[in-house]
Design a protein around this motif. Structure first.
Motif, PDB file in Angstrom:
ATOM      1  N   LEU A  48       0.830  -1.207   0.000  1.00 51.82           N
ATOM      2  CA  LEU A  48       0.000   0.000   0.000  1.00 51.82           C
ATOM      3  C   LEU A  48       0.860   1.251   0.000  1.00 51.82           C
ATOM      4  O   LEU A  48       0.541   2.236  -0.665  1.00 51.82           O
ATOM      5  N   HIS A  49       1.968   1.207   0.729  1.00 59.18           N
ATOM      6  CA  HIS A  49       2.856   2.369   0.749  1.00 59.18           C
ATOM      7  C   HIS A  49       3.416   2.613  -0.659  1.00 59.18           C
ATOM      8  O   HIS A  49       3.512   3.752  -1.118  1.00 59.18           O
ATOM      9  N   THR A  63       2.011   1.806  -3.458  1.00 57.45           N
ATOM     10  CA  THR A  63       0.946   2.316  -4.325  1.00 57.45           C
ATOM     11  C   THR A  63       0.694   3.798  -4.053  1.00 57.45           C
ATOM     12  O   THR A  63       0.543   4.598  -4.990  1.00 57.45           O
ATOM     13  N   GLY A  64       0.671   4.169  -2.778  1.00 59.18           N
ATOM     14  CA  GLY A  64       0.487   5.582  -2.436  1.00 59.18           C
ATOM     15  C   GLY A  64       1.638   6.431  -2.936  1.00 59.18           C
ATOM     16  O   GLY A  64       1.444   7.541  -3.451  1.00 59.18           O
ATOM     17  N   TYR A  65       2.839   5.908  -2.790  1.00 60.76           N
ATOM     18  CA  TYR A  65       4.017   6.632  -3.279  1.00 60.76           C
ATOM     19  C   TYR A  65       3.910   6.814  -4.791  1.00 60.76           C
ATOM     20  O   TYR A  65       4.203   7.896  -5.326  1.00 60.76           O
ATOM     21  N   MET A 100       1.160   6.961  -6.482  1.00 65.20           N
ATOM     22  CA  MET A 100       0.142   7.992  -6.717  1.00 65.20           C
ATOM     23  C   MET A 100       0.770   9.379  -6.576  1.00 65.20           C
ATOM     24  O   MET A 100       0.435  10.311  -7.314  1.00 65.20           O
ATOM     25  N   GLY A 101       1.700   9.494  -5.624  1.00 66.17           N
ATOM     26  CA  GLY A 101       2.406  10.762  -5.434  1.00 66.17           C
ATOM     27  C   GLY A 101       3.292  11.101  -6.625  1.00 66.17           C
ATOM     28  O   GLY A 101       3.369  12.264  -7.049  1.00 66.17           O
ATOM     29  N   VAL A 102       3.956  10.092  -7.159  1.00 69.74           N
ATOM     30  CA  VAL A 102       4.781  10.292  -8.355  1.00 69.74           C
ATOM     31  C   VAL A 102       3.915  10.840  -9.494  1.00 69.74           C
ATOM     32  O   VAL A 102       4.302  11.780 -10.201  1.00 69.74           O
ATOM     33  N   GLU A 148      -5.924  -4.774  -1.576  1.00 73.76           N
ATOM     34  CA  GLU A 148      -6.346  -3.373  -1.608  1.00 73.76           C
ATOM     35  C   GLU A 148      -5.357  -2.542  -2.422  1.00 73.76           C
ATOM     36  O   GLU A 148      -5.742  -1.634  -3.172  1.00 73.76           O
ATOM     37  N   PHE A 176      -6.343  -0.184  -5.552  1.00 76.75           N
ATOM     38  CA  PHE A 176      -5.997   1.244  -5.626  1.00 76.75           C
ATOM     39  C   PHE A 176      -5.115   1.512  -6.851  1.00 76.75           C
ATOM     40  O   PHE A 176      -5.307   2.493  -7.572  1.00 76.75           O
ATOM     41  N   TYR A 200      -6.228   4.090  -9.899  1.00 74.40           N
ATOM     42  CA  TYR A 200      -5.539   5.336 -10.253  1.00 74.40           C
ATOM     43  C   TYR A 200      -4.500   5.147 -11.362  1.00 74.40           C
ATOM     44  O   TYR A 200      -3.766   6.076 -11.690  1.00 74.40           O
ATOM     45  N   GLY A 226      -3.023   3.258   4.157  1.00 76.17           N
ATOM     46  CA  GLY A 226      -1.755   2.720   3.641  1.00 76.17           C
ATOM     47  C   GLY A 226      -1.231   3.511   2.449  1.00 76.17           C
ATOM     48  O   GLY A 226      -0.030   3.785   2.353  1.00 76.17           O
ATOM     49  N   THR A 227      -2.110   3.903   1.558  1.00 78.05           N
ATOM     50  CA  THR A 227      -1.644   4.712   0.429  1.00 78.05           C
ATOM     51  C   THR A 227      -1.308   6.128   0.904  1.00 78.05           C
ATOM     52  O   THR A 227      -0.408   6.764   0.357  1.00 78.05           O
ATOM     53  N   GLY A 233       2.220   6.181   1.824  1.00 78.40           N
ATOM     54  CA  GLY A 233       3.078   6.321   0.652  1.00 78.40           C
ATOM     55  C   GLY A 233       3.126   7.755   0.146  1.00 78.40           C
ATOM     56  O   GLY A 233       4.193   8.262  -0.233  1.00 78.40           O
ATOM     57  N   LEU A 234       1.979   8.423   0.167  1.00 74.83           N
ATOM     58  CA  LEU A 234       1.943   9.828  -0.261  1.00 74.83           C
ATOM     59  C   LEU A 234       2.769  10.701   0.678  1.00 74.83           C
ATOM     60  O   LEU A 234       3.487  11.602   0.240  1.00 74.83           O
ATOM     61  N   TYR A 294       3.879  14.474   0.434  1.00 75.95           N
ATOM     62  CA  TYR A 294       2.550  15.071   0.523  1.00 75.95           C
ATOM     63  C   TYR A 294       2.079  15.105   1.978  1.00 75.95           C
ATOM     64  O   TYR A 294       2.690  14.488   2.846  1.00 75.95           O
TER      65      TYR A 294
END
Lengths: 378, 325
Positions: free
Chosen positions: A145-146, A148-150, A152-154, A187, A191, A195, B65-66, B69-70, B75
């Motif tokens: 998940l981290h 994937t979130g990272y 999304m930030g990219v 999950e 995600f 996205y 969790g995402t 990452g952000l 962010y």
């Protein structure tokens, strides 16, 4: 049961470019095309794998000598990790499990820092931002998940699909066959698909989740799950460093260009125990281990290089000497790792020490120093 | 000066935080076009776009969790958990990841994140919509936990929480979202985030509350005043870390303390408050610290919640018991 309802694999395609005998094989979609002369690239992979294995062997021995509390062995997974890591661009970011010692090696994390975590002197001594390599994650699958979130930030940073390969960025989520059952992994895939995040899900299927065989929880080949989430999945021979490198390279490229996530199942084998506390003789037969030894990821590269003249005898001797040197460095360095200072337990719980925690710390410091006084007054 | 409800104040605070820092990203279920089930993010996606007000898949662990990452990418995610009872699927990410990242990275990695949770009962909802999980988070080192109780605090505290470098669990008293309005001076400046505050001075007894029970406590203090009893009300505002100095100062004057929260009494925040007051104000106490809260039962069906929640009469009963000691 009708064929339509049969979920079992009818066939599985596995990308392979170097077979266990050390012979190059062709594949319709993938061709080994490294960013440097072929033999030089293969020699580099060989060196990485040998040194990573030595790191693993030394760390296992250090655990046996009581110097580490635990060690998670990667024996047998060197090709999967080196192939995946050498396909990275410098700007790509990797989220590891706790077994990615080969990836850490390629990301220039000092092996001593890996040992620190398993010795218990710290919980991750490297700076993730410096190496583009996250901290080891013990809770299975949480890091996907981290990642994937990272990713999304990219995407929010506008660093996907710019057409500039030195700026476009991909993110890698490492996990294993055991973690594939975790909600977080599923999950993360939802995600990532939602996205179209630039993330590669790199699953090392090493066949065993501690004592539970992959067949117990995985009823279709793992890579086929990706399709259900809406992105491609592919199986690669994880003991073939050439194939892993190429498959990973194409998935990373796809992510960087805005093509979205890919799942790679690197089909490999955990030749050692889950960790140094595990005893695999309780749950698996030695025939299986022996069969996989014949598919050893390093032996096949050595055979290829020796047979084809891709490396001289002195090259192998030099790598061996380097491995010896690494082993010595780890053995010598283990006692130099600083022991934690009790009063520093309170550091970094927050960015600033709150008053109530400061009081707790100061009280503990005073308590500790009262013993010093006692000793001095004797 | 603008008059706003607590919900509107949060909306205005979020808007201002997003204007001040373009790294602030809102994430949650139905927070975009719908504006959230409580309309806290109303209109924000229209003005800031889908990249900054992100409607997420329905998976709380996935959201948090995402968001981790952000945050690692630089962010400042602000996560909305739709209802208190839905935070538990994200519990692992919050407790094992969000709370510990800074610590286990040796201080190299910051985790600036706000997790907004509408909490508490009193809205006649079905089960899992009226929980008070604050003690679970206040018990976790690495997290900060705050609760607002009025529109002015809501407006400022949400902005301060977002600007803060540590992860903050931000508790919003959902039953007060659309109740009273208050004047907010948006050109003013707020006091510190991690500070408790005397909301009503008094001399006979100290009453500690936060979030939705601040209103209950103030009503009780008013009723008690009619009977000649002077109750001092302290809005704790910050539950982790606790700001105990004003509490100790007050209890040393009054000699009596009553804690009021909706959460279950057993091992609730009141237990910690009672322990600390006893340790620090032992010789000033005229009575043991009393706790009024939700019973140690699961949250009951909506038509029984009035029996479960600490109401005016139960709070006044505790005041009487303390004063009669």
């Amino acid at each position: 049961m009708t064929e339509f309802l049969d979920p079992s694999p009818s066939h599985t395609d596995m990308v392979q470019l170097l077979n266990p005998e050390g012979e190059r094989v062709s594949h319709p979609d993938f061709e080994f095309s490294p960013d440097r002369p072929e033999d030089e690239a293969v020699r580099g992979f060989y060196r990485d794998m040998v040194l990573t294995r030595r790191l693993d062997v030394e760390a296992t021995a250090l655990q046996r000598h009581g110097e580490l509390g635990l060690w998670a062995q990667l024996l047998g997974q060197e090709a999967a990790q080196i192939g995946a890591a050498r396909a990275l661009a410098p700007q790509d970011f990797v989220f590891p499990t706790y077994r990615e010692h080969g990836v850490a090696w390629c990301r220039d994390v000092d092996p001593m820092q890996l040992l620190g975590l398993f010795r218990g002197t710290d919980q991750g001594g490297w700076d993730p931002a410096e190496h583009n390599f996250g901290l080891y994650t013990i809770v299975i699958g949480a890091q996907t998940l981290h990642a994937t979130g990272y990713a999304m930030g990219v995407q929010m940073d506008g660093l996907v699909g710019t057409g500039d390969p030195t700026r476009d960025t991909a993110v890698v989520a490492h996990f294993g066959d055991g973690a594939s059952s975790q909600g977080d992994v599923n999950e993360a895939m939802v995600f990532a698909a939602s996205y179209n995040a630039p993330v590669v899900f790199f699953c090392q299927n090493n066949q065993w989740a501690i004592s539970e065989p992959v067949e117990q929880m995985v009823k279709v080949p793992l890579y086929k799950r990706a399709q259900g989430f809406g992105f491609p999945g592919i199986r690669v021979d994880g003991n073939d460093v050439l194939a892993t490198y190429e498959v990973m390279k194409s998935a990373l490229k796809r992510a960087r260009e805005g093509g979205g996530p890919t799942m790679i199942e690197a089909y490999t084998y955990r030749m050692g125990a889950h960790t140094t506390t595990d005893d695999p003789t309780r749950y698996r037969v030695s025939d299986e281990v022996e069969a996989w030894k014949l598919k050893d990821p390093i032996a096949r590269v050595e055979a290829y290089l020796r047979r084809g003249g891709g490396a001289s005898t002195s090259f192998f001797a030099k790598v061996e000497a380097e491995a010896e040197e690494l082993g010595e460095r780890l053995r010598a360095g283990i006692h130099a790792l600083p022991e934690p200072d009790p009063v520093r337990l309170f550091d970094n719980v927050y960015t600033e020490l709150p008053d109530e925690l400061r009081e707790q710390r100061d009280g503990y410091a005073a308590y500790l120093s009262s013993f010093e006084h006692e000793v001095a007054s004797r | 000066m603008t008059k706003m409800t607590l919900a509107k104040a949060l909306n205005a605070g979020l808007r201002r935080a997003m204007e001040d820092d373009d790294k602030v990203v809102l994430m949650g279920e139905d927070i975009g076009r719908l504006g959230g089930v409580f309309r806290i993010t109303d209109g924000l996606q229209k003005d800031f776009g889908e990249a900054r007000v992100v409607d997420t898949p329905l998976a709380e662990s996935g959201i948090v969790g995402t968001a981790v990452g952000l945050a690692l990418r630089g962010y400042r995610p602000v996560v909305e958990i739709q209802f208190d009872g839905f935070v538990y699927p994200a519990y692992d990410q919050i407790v094992s990841q969000v709370a510990k990242f800074h610590y286990r990275s040796g201080g190299r990695v910051a985790m600036p994140m706000v997790i907004r949770i509408p909490f508490g009962g009193g809205i006649g909802a079905v089960e899992h919509h009226s929980e008070s999980p604050e003690a679970q988070f206040a018990h976790t080192p690495g997290l900060k936990v705050v609760a607002c109780s009025d529109p002015v605090d809501a407006y400022w505290m949400i902005q301060q929480a977002i600007a803060h470098p540590d992860p903050v669990i931000f508790l919003e008293p959902k039953r007060l979202y659309h109740s009273t309005k208050a004047e907010i001076d948006v050109d003013g400046s707020p006091g510190p985030l991690f500070a408790s505050r005397v909301t009503r001075p008094g001399t006979d007894l100290t009453m500690l509350a936060y979030g939705p029970t601040v209103k209950t406590a103030l009503t009780a203090a008013e009723a008690a005043a009619g009977e000649g009893k002077s109750v001092e009300v302290i809005d704790l505002r910050t539950l982790s870390p606790l700001d105990m100095a004003p509490v100790y100062e007050s209890v040393r004057r009054t000699g009596r303390a009553v804690v009021v929260h909706e959460a279950h009494v057993n091992l609730g925040l009141g237990a910690e408050l009672a322990a600390r007051i006893t340790e620090q104000c032992f010789h000033s106490l005229e009575a043991p610290v009393l706790r009024v809260g939700g019973f140690d039962t699961p949250y009951p069906p909506a038509r029984a919640e009035e029996y479960f929640l600490p109401d005016l009469d139960r709070v006044l009963d505790a005041v009487d018991r303390s004063l009669a000691w």
